[in-house]
Each structure stands twice: as C-alpha cells, then as structure tokens.
Write a protein that holds these residues in place. Structure first.
Motif, PDB file in Angstrom:
ATOM      1  N   THR A  45      15.590 -29.678  28.799  1.00 36.94           N
ATOM      2  CA  THR A  45      15.726 -31.102  28.464  1.00 36.94           C
ATOM      3  C   THR A  45      16.493 -31.900  29.510  1.00 36.94           C
ATOM      4  N   HIS A  46      17.202 -31.201  30.418  1.00 33.67           N
ATOM      5  CA  HIS A  46      18.042 -31.860  31.428  1.00 33.67           C
ATOM      6  C   HIS A  46      19.091 -32.752  30.779  1.00 33.67           C
ATOM      7  N   THR A  47      19.584 -32.319  29.638  1.00 31.71           N
ATOM      8  CA  THR A  47      20.644 -33.044  28.936  1.00 31.71           C
ATOM      9  C   THR A  47      21.716 -32.048  28.508  1.00 31.71           C
ATOM     10  N   GLU A  48      22.927 -32.553  28.347  1.00 36.65           N
ATOM     11  CA  GLU A  48      24.025 -31.707  27.888  1.00 36.65           C
ATOM     12  C   GLU A  48      23.984 -31.598  26.370  1.00 36.65           C
ATOM     13  N   LEU A  49      23.984 -30.372  25.882  1.00 40.57           N
ATOM     14  CA  LEU A  49      23.903 -30.118  24.441  1.00 40.57           C
ATOM     15  C   LEU A  49      25.217 -29.527  23.942  1.00 40.57           C
ATOM     16  N   PRO A  50      25.600 -29.811  22.707  1.00 36.84           N
ATOM     17  CA  PRO A  50      26.858 -29.257  22.165  1.00 36.84           C
ATOM     18  C   PRO A  50      26.782 -27.742  22.034  1.00 36.84           C
ATOM     19  N   ASP A  51      27.859 -27.058  22.471  1.00 38.48           N
ATOM     20  CA  ASP A  51      27.865 -25.601  22.342  1.00 38.48           C
ATOM     21  C   ASP A  51      28.143 -25.210  20.895  1.00 38.48           C
ATOM     22  N   LEU A  52      27.789 -23.996  20.551  1.00 39.60           N
ATOM     23  CA  LEU A  52      27.891 -23.537  19.172  1.00 39.60           C
ATOM     24  C   LEU A  52      29.331 -23.453  18.700  1.00 39.60           C
ATOM     25  N   GLN A  53      30.262 -23.125  19.599  1.00 38.97           N
ATOM     26  CA  GLN A  53      31.664 -23.033  19.213  1.00 38.97           C
ATOM     27  C   GLN A  53      32.178 -24.380  18.729  1.00 38.97           C
ATOM     28  N   THR A  54      31.793 -25.442  19.425  1.00 38.13           N
ATOM     29  CA  THR A  54      32.214 -26.787  19.019  1.00 38.13           C
ATOM     30  C   THR A  54      31.629 -27.160  17.665  1.00 38.13           C
ATOM     31  N   ILE A  55      30.353 -26.861  17.470  1.00 42.26           N
ATOM     32  CA  ILE A  55      29.712 -27.162  16.185  1.00 42.26           C
ATOM     33  C   ILE A  55      30.378 -26.383  15.066  1.00 42.26           C
ATOM     34  N   TYR A  56      30.702 -25.119  15.347  1.00 40.59           N
ATOM     35  CA  TYR A  56      31.352 -24.269  14.340  1.00 40.59           C
ATOM     36  C   TYR A  56      32.696 -24.843  13.917  1.00 40.59           C
ATOM     37  N   TYR A  57      33.519 -25.233  14.889  1.00 50.56           N
ATOM     38  CA  TYR A  57      34.837 -25.764  14.570  1.00 50.56           C
ATOM     39  C   TYR A  57      34.748 -27.081  13.789  1.00 50.56           C
ATOM     40  N   LYS A  58      33.831 -27.933  14.175  1.00 52.65           N
ATOM     41  CA  LYS A  58      33.697 -29.216  13.468  1.00 52.65           C
ATOM     42  C   LYS A  58      33.283 -29.003  12.018  1.00 52.65           C
ATOM     43  N   ARG A  59      32.333 -28.106  11.805  1.00 59.01           N
ATOM     44  CA  ARG A  59      31.891 -27.860  10.425  1.00 59.01           C
ATOM     45  C   ARG A  59      32.957 -27.120   9.631  1.00 59.01           C
ATOM     46  N   VAL A  70      20.975 -22.008  23.891  1.00 60.65           N
ATOM     47  CA  VAL A  70      21.389 -23.398  24.090  1.00 60.65           C
ATOM     48  C   VAL A  70      21.307 -23.771  25.561  1.00 60.65           C
ATOM     49  N   ARG A  71      21.751 -22.885  26.443  1.00 60.84           N
ATOM     50  CA  ARG A  71      21.703 -23.182  27.879  1.00 60.84           C
ATOM     51  C   ARG A  71      20.259 -23.296  28.372  1.00 60.84           C
ATOM     52  N   SER A  72      19.366 -22.473  27.822  1.00 56.06           N
ATOM     53  CA  SER A  72      17.958 -22.598  28.182  1.00 56.06           C
ATOM     54  C   SER A  72      17.411 -23.950  27.768  1.00 56.06           C
ATOM     55  N   ALA A  73      17.797 -24.415  26.582  1.00 54.28           N
ATOM     56  CA  ALA A  73      17.351 -25.731  26.117  1.00 54.28           C
ATOM     57  C   ALA A  73      17.924 -26.845  26.993  1.00 54.28           C
ATOM     58  N   GLU A  74      19.134 -26.668  27.485  1.00 50.14           N
ATOM     59  CA  GLU A  74      19.718 -27.671  28.374  1.00 50.14           C
ATOM     60  C   GLU A  74      18.926 -27.787  29.665  1.00 50.14           C
TER      61      GLU A  74
END
Length: 324
Positions: free
Chosen positions: A214-228, A207-211
């Motif tokens: 893209t030069h954009t802030e991406l949601p971390d996996l922990q946040t996605i996990y908790y939301k789902r 995820v950090r490599s993708a950030e």
C-alpha cells in the motif's frame, strides 16, 4: 419460542418439499432470533460454585474446576445441562461436542472419567476453535497465531490485485483494515499478551508486507493491542459488576486502581499455587469452553505482569481526564 404456527417448506431449484407447520423455534436470519434465544436460555445457569456457564448467543460454555481429583461437581453439571435441554426441547449435537482438559499438575498423570451425554461418549481433544480463537490444552497460542497469519496472508493477494488496478491509497488502506487487520486483531486482548515473540513476529511480517503493497504506514499490532487493552481495562474499572473488577485494588491514599500482579512478593515462598485442572466440554449449540489459568506468583488470573506495562499511560490519561 414461537407459537405462530408458521408453515415452512424447502425449495431446491424447481422442486419443493411438503409444507411443515412449526410450533416451536425461531426463524433463522430473523433480527429478533438471537435475543429470543438469549431470553429462552436465561435460566440455564450453573448449579455449583466450582463450575461456570458462559453463553454467547447460541454458543454456551461449561467450565469445571477439579480439585483433589473430585470430578463430581463437573459431571453433575453436565448431567444437569443435559436434563435442562431435554425439558426445554433443545437437541444436542453430540458429534460436534468436544471436551478439553487443561492440567498443569506435574506430580503424576491423572485419569479422568469420560463425559457421556445421552449415552454417547464425548470426544476429548487437545485443541479446538471457539469464537474464532484456537484454544490449546497447554494454553499456548501458536496454533491460533499460525492460523491467523495464514488466513491474513491469503488476503494479501487481493490487496496486490487492487494495487495493480492503481486504486488510491485510501481504498487500499480501507481494504486492509476491513479484511486483513480485522483478522489479525480478532480477540487480540485475549491471546496477544501471552503469545511468544516468534508468534508476534510472524503476524507483524504480514503487516509489513501490507505496508510495502500500500506504500502507507500501518499501525503495528503491539500498538493496537495496548489501545484495546486500555479501553477494556477502563470499562472493567468502571463496572463493579464485571467479573474481573476484583483484579483491581485502590492504591494507598488515592482513588487510582493498583496494577494487577505488581505487588511485593513475600519472602520464603516459592513456586505457585495454580488450580490443578480446568475441564470443559463444548458444542456449537450448548457447550463450549472458556478457560482461565490459575493464579501464579507475579500474575493475576493468568495475566502476566508484563502485560500491564501500559498501565502507567493508563493512570496518567485517567488523571488528565479527571475534572478539577
């Protein structure tokens, strides 16, 4: 399932096979085929309280709980499924059928009878891929996360190519969401909570490599996990027919569900009582696996109490949404 006497032939280049009339089956690619197959296999159910059958389209799972070294119910269930398939004109691909044994007993090494289908012994494995998730006999998720990280890193190359073409950040973000994040978060509620810190860090590095690309802030996996996880928990709480609805009990003098695994521990009791063995066989056509760890102190059906830290937010959000 099909009595329309549909003719069928196979064409490769300029060569075509002879025509064959089909009296059974459903055409591949038809919109109704999954529904028709589900209706056709509706009566394929477990016959014992210690075995379960889980079906997902044409992937079917048989799981048996073995206690006191008694494998009879599990082996009888396999035989019953074999007979059911023969009676309903379904062929089993035994070469692709696998058996996985999960045994947490440390007292002594146990030997289990081999599973035979149509006289052929089913191969026993220590790990296999089911519905996109690698399941290991020790219920660790290292192999699954390593596979996801490798596959996601390969997609980063295409993301860099799009960046070099100077495409807008919105396009890069959409590409990441569809082709990389979808890989990292596939079935995330099933495995992320019990994965190790090293496994999570390996995925988060992607995820950090993708950030950086893209030069954009991406949601971390922990946040996605908790939301789902919250979304799934709400659905379970509101559905009394859900198999895991029993994990939730109401708090005293309230209508809020109690967080699983957070009850007080009784003094004088140590260790855990875990079902000794879960045994499963799998084939893409009729057998699969769905494994549920046993109940341990501070846990509920294998779900760690630490996985429920989101629950305070869940309760507050639920209370905010209640009509006065």
């Amino acid at each position: 399932m099909d009595n329309t006497d549909r003719p069928q032939s196979v064409r490769v280049g300029n060569c075509a096979s002879s025509t064959l009339t089909l009296s059974t089956g459903a055409p591949q690619g038809c919109v109704l085929s999954p529904l028709l197959y589900s209706l056709y296999t509706y009566d394929c159910t477990a016959t014992s309280s210690s075995t379960i059958i889980v079906k997902f389209a044409d992937d079917t799972v048989v799981v048996g709980l073995i206690s006191d070294n008694n494998e009879r119910a599990y082996l009888v269930e396999i035989k019953h499924l074999e007979n059911w398939c023969q009676e309903n004109n379904l062929l089993l691909n035994i070469s692709k059928t696998k058996e996985l044994i999960v045994d947490f007993s440390k007292k002594q090494e146990r030997h289990y009878q081999p599973v035979r289908i149509n006289g052929t012994t089913v191969e026993r494995v220590d790990s296999f891929r089911y519905l996109g998730v690698h399941i290991s006999q020790d219920l660790s998720w290292s192999r699954n996360t390593n596979s996801l990280a490798k596959k996601a890193r390969q997609r980063l190359y295409h993301l860099r190519c799009l960046r070099d073409f100077r495409l807008p950040s919105k396009v890069l973000w959409n590409f990441y969401t569809c082709t990389i994040e979808s890989i990292l978060t596939g079935n995330i509620t099933a495995w992320f909570g019990n994965s190790t810190k090293q496994n999570r860090q390996a995925l988060q590095r992607v995820v950090r490599s993708a950030e950086r690309i893209t030069h954009t802030e991406l949601p971390d996996l922990q946040t996605i996990y908790y939301k789902r996880y919250q979304t799934k928990a709400r659905r379970i709480v509101k559905d009394p027919t859900h198999p895991n609805n029993r994990l939730f009990s109401l708090l005293r003098n309230t209508d809020r569900p109690r967080m699983p695994g957070k009850g007080k521990k009784k003094k004088g009791k140590k260790g855990s009582q875990r079902p000794p063995t879960a045994r499963a066989a799998r084939s893409p056509v009729f057998l699969g696996t769905l494994l549920t760890p046993g109940v341990e102190a501070g846990q509920s059906d294998g779900i760690s109490a630490d996985d429920w830290d989101w629950y305070n937010d869940f309760q507050s959000s639920e209370s905010d949404s209640v009509d006065p």
